[in-house]
Design a protein around this motif. Structure first.
Motif, PDB file in Angstrom:
ATOM      1  N   ILE A  24     -23.922 -11.128  18.199  1.00  0.00           N
ATOM      2  CA  ILE A  24     -23.667  -9.712  17.942  1.00  0.00           C
ATOM      3  C   ILE A  24     -22.939  -9.058  19.107  1.00  0.00           C
ATOM      4  CG2 ILE A  24     -24.811  -7.477  17.731  1.00  0.00           C
ATOM      5  CD1 ILE A  24     -26.992  -8.985  16.073  1.00  0.00           C
ATOM      6  N   VAL A  61     -31.331  -8.246  14.841  1.00  0.00           N
ATOM      7  CA  VAL A  61     -30.966  -9.604  15.232  1.00  0.00           C
ATOM      8  C   VAL A  61     -31.179 -10.594  14.086  1.00  0.00           C
ATOM      9  CG1 VAL A  61     -31.302  -9.350  17.706  1.00  0.00           C
ATOM     10  CG2 VAL A  61     -33.248  -9.969  16.259  1.00  0.00           C
ATOM     11  N   GLU A  93     -28.347 -12.421  19.000  1.00  0.00           N
ATOM     12  CA  GLU A  93     -28.024 -11.335  19.911  1.00  0.00           C
ATOM     13  C   GLU A  93     -26.701 -11.654  20.604  1.00  0.00           C
ATOM     14  OE1 GLU A  93     -30.115 -10.977  23.691  1.00  0.00           O
ATOM     15  OE2 GLU A  93     -30.489  -8.868  23.200  1.00  0.00           O
ATOM     16  N   THR A 151     -29.914  -4.298  20.810  1.00  0.00           N
ATOM     17  CA  THR A 151     -30.243  -4.851  19.495  1.00  0.00           C
ATOM     18  C   THR A 151     -31.704  -4.557  19.152  1.00  0.00           C
ATOM     19  OG1 THR A 151     -30.691  -6.954  20.578  1.00  0.00           O
ATOM     20  CG2 THR A 151     -28.551  -6.725  19.503  1.00  0.00           C
TER      21      THR A 151
END
Length: 971
Positions: free
Chosen positions: A136, A55, A133, A90
């Motif tokens: 992502i 992260v 996060e 993650t």
RNA sequence: GGGCGUGUAGCUCAGUUGGUUAGAGCGCUUGCUUGACAUGCAAGAGGUCACAGAUUCGAGUUCUGUCACGCCCACCA
């Protein structure tokens, strides 16, 4: 629907926006325990756990490659009828994330972590984590990844914290964890130990200093001084001995033999150099050896030296670490600040060890007052050198050589590393590493490409203990409480009663106690049964309590102390428990990823169904750090390997051949690419370059959003938040834009020919599909008898079967590029350029009178439109399914359109009924036609139609372009 | 120092167990607004397969050596 009105360019953005939410809504990505196929049989599991991205920041193309390859496999296996689970998540990435946030904190607010305090900093990091996060996971969805989002994990969430605790506890309980003093790579800026992997070496200009240490009361004939050499003069304040080789003559001989062996094997250009070294040894026999022998004898006689500046007596010792062929043949020993010297100390514990450095990298109170507080490698060095010179023990004219030194730097703070003696938690690796090695050796874990197994085995083979503590705040805090106690000699009694008392075990082994001598070099945390007081005259001990839950110690603290008191051994000096401040190495938690994400330590149905996972797809630089540790953790905890196969992906390098990384700023945001070219194009392009061995250079250009000019991304511009176009001079923003004023600018895309290949291919497919759809007007489903097929139909069906077989095989072997290229060539050259062209003769657009006169066309006269439609629909259908794992959005879009005009398609199925099929009578024989699935995501993977494979026809048509050319010429 | 990998067209890369004339995409040149597609079609230029030697009827491919580049590990008083 009027297919003629479809746009002539594939609208990737629309397809992505439409289908991804739909797939999610329909739950295609969610793996159900106990899922069954149409026949009611349990689907076999196929599991991949995602290598959890850190992260620390957004994903770049390297990640995109990795995730794409995983999704290709998952989608294919889903189509093949497996119960597929792709576990997303993650990684909290301890040191990396904390370093990023700390750096940001300092840049923006000029604050350090100490200004915020532990809670405050962790709070900040959580906010950072939430932000990245989300980013992502969003990137993964944009990419089309079919992860089971309902199960999304994070290595530092509540569940994984429990798993980590359980794992630590188990290791602790089994005596696999110990606390020891070790030399660690100390980052004086972050004030933490960093692992070897977080250290990079940089050649810097340095010097090699020669110092003289006086011999105390030299006897006649003995030297008055011993000369040593060092690149780090300041460490001399921590010297506790000077070593000379115990048998210098023999060591010289051996060195010579080794050099001669090397000479024989060496390439020509190195020979001179080696020969010189051999000659030098000869010279040293004359010049240095007699002195070394004398010094050796003095060492044996227990003679001492005076350590200058510190004015301490230090012994002369004999140890093999001293190399007679190097320097003066004598070496200073600084056990607390040099790894090799530390080992010398372990062989000669009597010399003692002196730590001279504070956590900030300053000289501490163990050195003379005038040096205290000086920075090790700067001020302290200057002072020591100057004072040695003043003492006449060093002459700058003759005793200093220039030398390039490979100085260790911390990867995180970019500051020089100081070797530092610190208390650390370690995991004993001997047995654990062995199990992980065995698993690869005997094939329970298969690594592809095979050559990577070597590095894995070599690394594990060293069986070096794993330092798991990090002096950080962001991470799983080590669940150990400590207390120094005085047990007298009753320790064993106390011990046994404690662990046997159900009061302290709360019905289960809730916490665990170990201790060892405060005075040993290692506080070995041992199994309860082996605890003993090694030295009865030193009855002090540190008690360590490892606990599965935070409350236990508090709950039992009073009882526990009372019990200790009763046995006469209570902590009189330090009546306090304290918890270890360290957190665990981030790999300590990642090691559990395959089973912790499935529910461990709970015995969940998911764990039973999906563990061991099937395949791990990851990058090569974490084979040891992560893959190896997952294997050993999986074996240790679950008794079974965490995955059967490991595929190591190629690496995407930038135009300079450098790996993409956040710190370099050369990472390309996949979203840039997706926006411009589409996820399908990106995915196909990435698959297309995933060859077996080769890393891939990907020079990228910026594209000016104002004038469309393209110019290369360079080392200079790649990290800028805003860039001025080289042509029109207008500024645009990049992925690094953070300030509002930058973000307000138009975003410049990052482009590369690689993605153009994919985009063009997608567009080609789109238009071939468009052609097919338009010409399927009036389509009627039905079987096609072999005798009704024209030669080009038979050829296409044969090719289709061959390609199906090839692509299936390639994907099975992780040969993504071969699969992609096969499909590319087939779809473009054979399906589009040849077959589609040929069918035109059978659709209404061609003047038949022209074709009649063409003898070359033979059987391909336009006599059977219906057969052409059925073959075309079937071929397109099959091609879409083969392409779907790589090109999910476009294939779904077309699949849905195809279903409108041809909801039931397929020829007869000589190979037996495919899944989701229905019987239909056609003529005298019963055949089965496939009905299209509601989504291509859940459509069956094509199987080769062996009966229609015909090598002769394929060979005849190999030169189809010549045929096509002839046709054109005639027209 | 040890290990692994890579040198093929201007660029980025394919080239299976040796076998016709070494391929693709991009770029370049020339020509095409024909009814799926100019994100396309057709034609073309462009290569001493890093270098040297060996094996072979035959080597981009096998072997040895050399050179260059990249990565990993270890070490450097």
């Amino acid at each position: 629907m009027d297919f003629k009105s479809l746009p002539s360019q594939y609208d990737h953005a629309a397809a992505q926006a439409k289908w991804y939410p739909e797939w999610e809504r329909r739950g295609y990505f969610h793996a159900q325990v106990g899922a069954k196929d149409a026949d009611g049989k349990l689907k076999p599991p196929f599991t991949i756990v995602i290598p959890p991205p850190n992260v620390t920041g957004a994903l770049h193309l390297g990640h995109a490659l990795n995730e794409t390859l995983q999704d290709i496999l998952i989608r294919q296996k889903r189509m093949q009828g497996f119960n597929t689970l792709w576990m997303p998540g993650t990684d909290h990435a301890g040191i990396a994330t904390q370093a990023v946030v700390e750096r940001r904190l300092f840049e923006e607010e000029k604050k350090t972590r100490h200004d915020l305090g532990r809670e405050g900093l962790i709070d900040r990091i959580w906010k950072w984590k939430e932000q990245y996060e989300a980013r992502i996971l969003g990137q993964l969805k944009q990419l089309g990844c079919s992860c089971d989002w309902e199960r999304t994990q994070f290595t530092f969430n509540e569940h994984n914290s429990r798993a980590v605790r359980e794992w630590f506890f188990k290791l602790f309980q089994d005596g696999k964890i110990y606390r020891g003093k070790r030399l660690v790579n100390w980052d004086t800026f972050l004030q933490t130990a960093v692992s070897d992997d977080e250290v990079f070496h940089e050649a810097t200009k340095g010097h090699f200093w020669h110092f003289k240490y006086p011999v105390i009361n030299p006897m006649p004939g003995e030297p008055e001084f011993v000369t040593i050499a060092t690149t780090r003069p300041e460490t001399m304040l921590g010297d506790t001995a000077v070593a000379v080789h115990p048998d210098p003559a023999k060591a010289l001989d051996r060195a010579e033999v080794e050099l001669k062996e090397r000479l024989a094997a060496a390439p020509a250009k190195e020979r001179d150099e080696i020969q010189k070294q051999i000659d030098a040894i000869g010279g040293r026999r004359q010049a240095v050896l007699p002195l070394l022998v004398k010094l050796r004898d003095m060492a044996k006689a227990g003679r001492k030296l005076m350590l200058p500046l510190a004015n301490r007596e230090i012994p002369l010792i004999a140890d093999e670490w001293a190399k007679p062929e190097l320097g003066s043949g004598c070496v200073k020993i600084t056990p607390a600040h040099d790894a090799n010297d530390y080992e010398v100390w372990q062989r000669h514990p009597e010399i003692g060890l002196t730590n001279i450095m504070t956590v900030e990298g300053l000289l501490n109170d163990s050195v003379p007052e005038i040096y205290r507080g000086l920075k090790m490698h700067t001020k302290a060095r200057e002072a020591v050198v100057a004072d040695m010179e003043a003492a006449g023990l060093y002459n700058p004219e003759t005793d200093r050589e220039d030398r390039e030194i490979d100085l260790a730097h911390s990867d995180r703070s970019k500051t020089p590393i100081e070797p530092y003696l610190a208390d650390q938690w370690f995991v004993k690796m001997d047995e654990l590493a062995q199990t992980a090695m065995d698993a690869v050796r005997d094939g329970r874990v298969k690594i592809t490409p095979e050559r990577y197994a070597k590095g894995y085995l070599d690394w594990l083979g060293e069986k070096r203990d794993w330092p798991i503590g990090r002096q950080l705040w962001w991470g799983h805090r080590i669940p150990v409480w400590m207390r120094d106690c005085d047990f007298g000699q009753e320790l064993n009694v106390v011990w046994n009663e404690l662990v046997n008392d159900p009061n302290y075990r709360n019905g289960s082994l809730d916490f665990y106690i170990v201790r060892n001598s405060l005075h040993g070099q290692n506080d070995n945390v041992r199994h309860k049964n082996t605890i003993q007081v090694s030295d009865p005259s030193m009855p002090y001990a540190r008690v360590y309590v490892a606990s599965l839950s935070d409350g236990v110690l508090e709950k039992y603290e009073k009882d526990f102390e009372a019990e200790l008191d009763d046995h006469g051994g209570v902590a009189r000096q330090i009546p306090m428990w304290w918890r270890s401040d360290d957190v665990l190495d981030t790999w300590f938690s990642s090691a559990l990823w395959p089973h912790s994400t499935l529910g461990w330590p709970d015995q969940t149905p998911e764990l039973k169904t999906f563990y061991p996972t099937t395949t791990l797809i990851t990058s090569r630089d974490i084979i040891t750090l992560w893959v190896g540790r997952m294997v050993l953790a999986g074996l240790y905890i679950m008794g079974e390997v965490p995955f059967h196969e490991v595929y190591i992906t190629p690496k995407i390098l930038d135009g300079y051949g450098e790996t993409m990384s956040k710190s370099k700023g050369n990472g390309v945001d996949p979203l840039d690419v997706i926006e411009k070219f589409g996820a399908d194009a990106l995915r196909f392009g990435l698959a297309y370059l995933t060859t077996d061995t080769q890393d891939v250079k990907l020079p990228v250009d910026f594209e000016c959003p104002h004038c469309g000019a393209q110019f290369p991304q360079t080392k200079k511009n790649r990290q800028l938040p805003r860039i001025e176009c080289e042509k029109c001079k207008q500024p645009f923003s990049t992925q690094w834009a953070e300030k509002l004023e930058d973000k307000a600018l138009a975003r410049g895309a990052v482009v590369s020919e690689r993605f153009e290949l994919g985009r063009n291919f997608c567009n080609k497919l789109w238009n071939a599909s468009r052609f097919s759809l338009i010409n399927l007007e009036g389509f009627t489903p039905g079987a096609v008898a072999d005798q009704d097929l024209l030669i080009e139909d038979r050829w296409l069906l044969s090719r289709l079967s061959t390609v199906t077989q090839q692509v299936t095989d390639y994907l099975e072997k992780y040969r993504y590029a071969d699969a992609a290229r096969t499909l590319y060539d087939f779809a473009w050259n054979e399906f589009c350029s040849f077959y589609v062209e040929m069918t035109k003769a059978r659709f209404a657009h061609v003047d038949e009178s022209l074709l009649d006169s063409n003898s070359l066309l033979g059987d391909t006269r336009p006599r059977d439109k219906q057969v052409a439609q059925r073959v075309l629909a079937h071929a397109l259908d099959t091609l879409l399914r083969l392409l779907h794992p790589m090109i999910p959005f476009l294939t779904e879009e077309v699949w849905q359109l195809l279903a409108q005009v041809a909801p039931q398609r397929g020829l007869s199925e000589p190979g037996g009924p495919p899944p989701r099929s229905e019987a239909q009578t056609s003529g005298s024989r019963t055949t089965r036609l496939a009905t299209s699935a509601e989504s291509i995501c859940v459509a069956p993977w094509p199987t080769p139609d062996k009966a229609r494979q015909d090598a002769t026809i394929e060979a005849q048509f190999a030169n189809f372009q010549a045929v096509l050319g002839a046709v054109r010429e005639i027209r």
